[in-house]
Design a protein around this motif. Structure first.
Motif: not given
Length: 76
Positions: A13-14, A19-23, A38-41, A55-56
């Motif tokens: 996990q990453g 904390g907006r993007i989790a993989i 809302g992250t993309v906006r 995250a990666a």
């Protein structure tokens, strides 16, 4: 359970620093990417790419750490 099976079941996990993007990934086969609403906006392309890299990078470090633990457990 042998090494190959445990490797297929290994979960890594990453998460971005914000904390907006989790993989997460299981066995490098089954991937899940979560992007907070809302992250993309709220982020421009460059900011989004930077958060994705965070995250990666964390996921890759977690994957390698898991492999080290697995090898140590299996092979001593």
């Amino acid at each position: 359970m042998d090494y190959d099976q445990q490797r297929r079941d290994l979960v890594a996990q990453g998460r971005s620093n914000c904390g907006r993007i989790a993989i997460s990934v299981r066995g490098m086969q089954s991937w899940l990417v979560r992007i907070a609403p809302g992250t993309v906006r709220q982020l421009d392309e460059e900011q989004f790419a930077a958060r994705l890299r965070e995250a990666a990078g964390e996921l890759i470090r977690d994957q390698f750490a898991g492999i080290r633990v697995l090898k140590s457990r299996i092979y001593g």
